[in-house]
Design a protein around this motif. Structure first.
Motif, mmCIF file in Angstrom:
data_model
loop_
_atom_site.group_PDB
_atom_site.id
_atom_site.type_symbol
_atom_site.label_atom_id
_atom_site.label_comp_id
_atom_site.label_asym_id
_atom_site.label_seq_id
_atom_site.Cartn_x
_atom_site.Cartn_y
_atom_site.Cartn_z
ATOM 1 N N GLU A 171 0.850 -1.197 0.000
ATOM 2 C CA GLU A 171 0.000 0.000 0.000
ATOM 3 C C GLU A 171 0.876 1.232 0.000
ATOM 4 O OE1 GLU A 171 -4.081 1.538 2.147
ATOM 5 O OE2 GLU A 171 -2.657 0.372 3.320
ATOM 6 N N HIS A 172 0.505 2.183 -0.835
ATOM 7 C CA HIS A 172 1.270 3.427 -0.911
ATOM 8 C C HIS A 172 1.042 4.261 0.336
ATOM 9 C CE1 HIS A 172 1.578 7.765 -2.191
ATOM 10 N NE2 HIS A 172 2.786 7.314 -2.443
ATOM 11 N N ALA A 173 2.125 4.668 0.956
ATOM 12 C CA ALA A 173 2.032 5.526 2.136
ATOM 13 C C ALA A 173 1.941 6.971 1.697
ATOM 14 C CB ALA A 173 3.253 5.324 3.027
ATOM 15 N N SER A 174 0.932 7.677 2.179
ATOM 16 C CA SER A 174 0.719 9.073 1.787
ATOM 17 C C SER A 174 1.961 9.914 2.048
ATOM 18 C CB SER A 174 -0.471 9.646 2.555
ATOM 19 O OG SER A 174 -0.689 10.989 2.206
ATOM 20 N N GLY A 175 2.381 10.643 1.011
ATOM 21 C CA GLY A 175 3.536 11.526 1.145
ATOM 22 C C GLY A 175 4.856 10.896 0.770
ATOM 23 N N SER A 176 4.887 9.579 0.604
ATOM 24 C CA SER A 176 6.142 8.911 0.241
ATOM 25 C C SER A 176 6.219 8.726 -1.266
ATOM 26 C CB SER A 176 6.246 7.556 0.941
ATOM 27 O OG SER A 176 5.268 6.669 0.434
ATOM 28 N N PRO A 177 7.415 8.597 -1.831
ATOM 29 C CA PRO A 177 7.547 8.381 -3.271
ATOM 30 C C PRO A 177 6.876 7.080 -3.714
ATOM 31 C CG PRO A 177 9.650 9.009 -2.297
ATOM 32 C CD PRO A 177 8.718 8.734 -1.161
ATOM 33 N N VAL A 178 6.316 7.090 -4.917
ATOM 34 C CA VAL A 178 5.628 5.918 -5.428
ATOM 35 C C VAL A 178 6.593 4.756 -5.626
ATOM 36 C CG1 VAL A 178 4.287 4.999 -7.370
ATOM 37 C CG2 VAL A 178 3.855 7.306 -6.549
ATOM 38 N N ASN A 179 7.861 5.064 -5.989
ATOM 39 C CA ASN A 179 8.800 3.969 -6.245
ATOM 40 C C ASN A 179 9.091 3.139 -4.983
ATOM 41 O OD1 ASN A 179 10.355 5.817 -4.878
ATOM 42 N ND2 ASN A 179 11.942 5.981 -6.451
ATOM 43 N N ILE A 180 8.832 3.710 -3.812
ATOM 44 C CA ILE A 180 8.997 2.930 -2.578
ATOM 45 C C ILE A 180 7.913 1.855 -2.495
ATOM 46 C CG2 ILE A 180 8.831 3.032 -0.058
ATOM 47 C CD1 ILE A 180 10.219 5.713 -0.154
ATOM 48 N N ALA A 181 6.672 2.230 -2.855
ATOM 49 C CA ALA A 181 5.576 1.258 -2.869
ATOM 50 C C ALA A 181 5.847 0.157 -3.890
ATOM 51 C CB ALA A 181 4.252 1.950 -3.171
ATOM 52 N N VAL A 182 6.409 0.542 -5.044
ATOM 53 C CA VAL A 182 6.756 -0.444 -6.074
ATOM 54 C C VAL A 182 7.823 -1.402 -5.547
ATOM 55 C CG1 VAL A 182 7.708 -0.783 -8.382
ATOM 56 C CG2 VAL A 182 6.129 1.109 -7.960
ATOM 57 N N ALA A 183 8.851 -0.850 -4.894
ATOM 58 C CA ALA A 183 9.923 -1.683 -4.330
ATOM 59 C C ALA A 183 9.381 -2.606 -3.238
ATOM 60 C CB ALA A 183 11.031 -0.791 -3.778
ATOM 61 N N ASN A 184 8.471 -2.107 -2.425
ATOM 62 C CA ASN A 184 7.874 -2.923 -1.367
ATOM 63 C C ASN A 184 7.038 -4.064 -1.951
ATOM 64 O OD1 ASN A 184 9.041 -1.297 0.565
ATOM 65 N ND2 ASN A 184 7.194 -0.067 0.916
ATOM 66 N N ALA A 185 6.287 -3.757 -3.014
ATOM 67 C CA ALA A 185 5.493 -4.795 -3.673
ATOM 68 C C ALA A 185 6.404 -5.855 -4.293
ATOM 69 C CB ALA A 185 4.595 -4.173 -4.739
ATOM 70 N N ASP A 186 7.531 -5.401 -4.821
ATOM 71 C CA ASP A 186 8.494 -6.330 -5.393
ATOM 72 C C ASP A 186 9.087 -7.242 -4.314
ATOM 73 O OD1 ASP A 186 9.563 -7.092 -7.917
ATOM 74 O OD2 ASP A 186 11.512 -6.301 -7.308
ATOM 75 N N SER A 187 9.320 -6.685 -3.142
ATOM 76 C CA SER A 187 9.819 -7.487 -2.008
ATOM 77 C C SER A 187 8.782 -8.528 -1.574
ATOM 78 C CB SER A 187 10.161 -6.573 -0.827
ATOM 79 O OG SER A 187 11.208 -5.679 -1.161
ATOM 80 N N ALA A 188 7.507 -8.098 -1.572
ATOM 81 C CA ALA A 188 6.436 -9.022 -1.222
ATOM 82 C C ALA A 188 6.312 -10.133 -2.272
ATOM 83 C CB ALA A 188 5.116 -8.271 -1.091
ATOM 84 N N LEU A 189 6.544 -9.790 -3.538
ATOM 85 C CA LEU A 189 6.519 -10.793 -4.606
ATOM 86 C C LEU A 189 7.631 -11.821 -4.399
ATOM 87 C CD1 LEU A 189 5.573 -11.913 -7.353
ATOM 88 C CD2 LEU A 189 7.072 -10.227 -8.458
#
Length: 349
Positions: free
Chosen positions: A317-335
């Motif tokens: 989940e994208h954290a409000s105020g944080s860069p979108v690429n962090i959410a992408v990296a986190n999703a990749d880690s979950a994958l």
């Protein structure tokens, strides 16, 4: 007569420019933004109605009004955008024009009735515009035979009718070129942003979308990273063409199970990225449903064998105020966690 022709030519060119601008600018806006809403059409109807009224006033002031020039903004607005433009165009122009001259009143009523009649019977295109104009002008002239004969206006009326038909054809040709240009430009724009195998967004389009999302006020969304399990063995056992079919099939199943305002792109190889405009609580069931649907889909190999494909999904989940690429990296880690945890599963960061 020479003065009439000169002034008519000027009025015609002015009308042509006004019509082309009124239609082409909104048309290109709708074509490239895909915002073809009812509000846009109604607003355009008012605009073309005002344009018709202006052309009418300018022509009447110089005694060189051509009916084809007056009705052209509404006509081409109707051809390109449909009935809302026609209705609001007629209403707006009527407020400023109707009753000023019986010649135009008779013509406009017959013309628009003919045009709508042809349209309702699926007879569309420039040929029916010309036929509608010819019928309306004939009715108009024959309903004013006495006045035309007394004033000796027949020659000018015939000259105006001929010029009108030429004007309509010129404007139709100009819009035809606009259609060709916009279609080719739209095609190349789509091609540059679309993955040719799957029809979903390519990596370039993904990057543009993520940048757009980051700049928007919508901060609540989830990122899915979805990867086809054991894809190398599928290619090795059944060949790359079949592997391409699997990738394309998975893309279609993803698109069927997300909403129109969500986003899917091919991140690379057999991996997809999905942006779901929902909270994590709502996104998790969607991911699980997607995984099950893909698992239950059976792909025929062309021989006696069939393949059940599975996917692993990582969600963040994208954290409000944080860069979108962090959410992408986190999703990749979950994958990665889903892959190492046994595959064919959904993991949340």
């Amino acid at each position: 007569m020479m003065f009439f022709l000169e002034e008519t030519l000027i009025n015609t060119l002015v009308g042509m420019c006004i019509t082309y601008t009124c239609i082409s600018v909104p048309f290109l806006f709708v074509k490239f933004t895909e915002k073809n809403s009812l509000l846009v059409k109604c607003g355009l109807g008012v605009l073309v109605g005002l344009a018709s009224a202006y052309i009418f006033r300018d022509g009447i002031a110089n005694h060189v009004a051509l009916f084809s020039v007056i009705i052209s903004p509404i006509t081409f607005g109707f051809i390109f955008f449909g009935y809302p433009v026609l209705i609001f165009g007629i209403i707006t122009s009527t407020l400023f024009i109707f009753g000023d001259t019986s010649y135009y009143d008779v013509f406009s009523v017959v013309y628009f009735l003919c045009l709508v009649g042809f349209h309702l019977t699926k007879r569309r295109g420039m040929a029916y515009v010309i036929i509608s104009y010819s019928i309306a002008q004939s009715v108009n002239l024959f309903s004013h035979v006495s006045a035309l004969s007394e004033s000796g206006y027949w020659q000018l009326a015939i000259a105006k009718t001929s010029l009108s038909l030429v004007f309509l054809m010129m404007l139709y040709f100009a819009f035809g070129k606009l259609l060709d240009l916009s279609t080719s430009q739209h095609y190349f724009k789509k091609a540059s942003e679309t993955d040719p195998l799957t029809g979903v967004s390519n990596r370039r389009s993904i990057d543009l979308y993520l940048k757009k999302v980051e700049q928007s006020e919508n901060t609540q969304f989830c990122v899915f990273m979805l990867d086809i399990d054991n894809f190398k063995s599928i290619n090795d056992n059944f060949g790359h063409p079949f592997g391409d079919t699997i990738i394309s099939t998975v893309a279609k199943l993803i698109k069927k199970n997300i909403r129109s305002h969500d986003f899917v792109g091919r991140y690379g190889g057999e991996e997809f990225i999905i942006i779901l405009n929902s909270s994590l609580d709502n996104a998790l069931p969607v991911a699980e449903k997607m995984r099950v649907i893909i698992e239950e889909h059976v792909s025929e190999t062309g021989s006696q064998e069939s393949v059940c494909v599975t996917v692993s999904v990582g969600i963040a989940e994208h954290a409000s105020g944080s860069p979108v690429n962090i959410a992408v990296a986190n999703a990749d880690s979950a994958l990665y966690k889903a892959k190492t945890g046994g595959k064919n599963r959904v993991e949340v960061y």
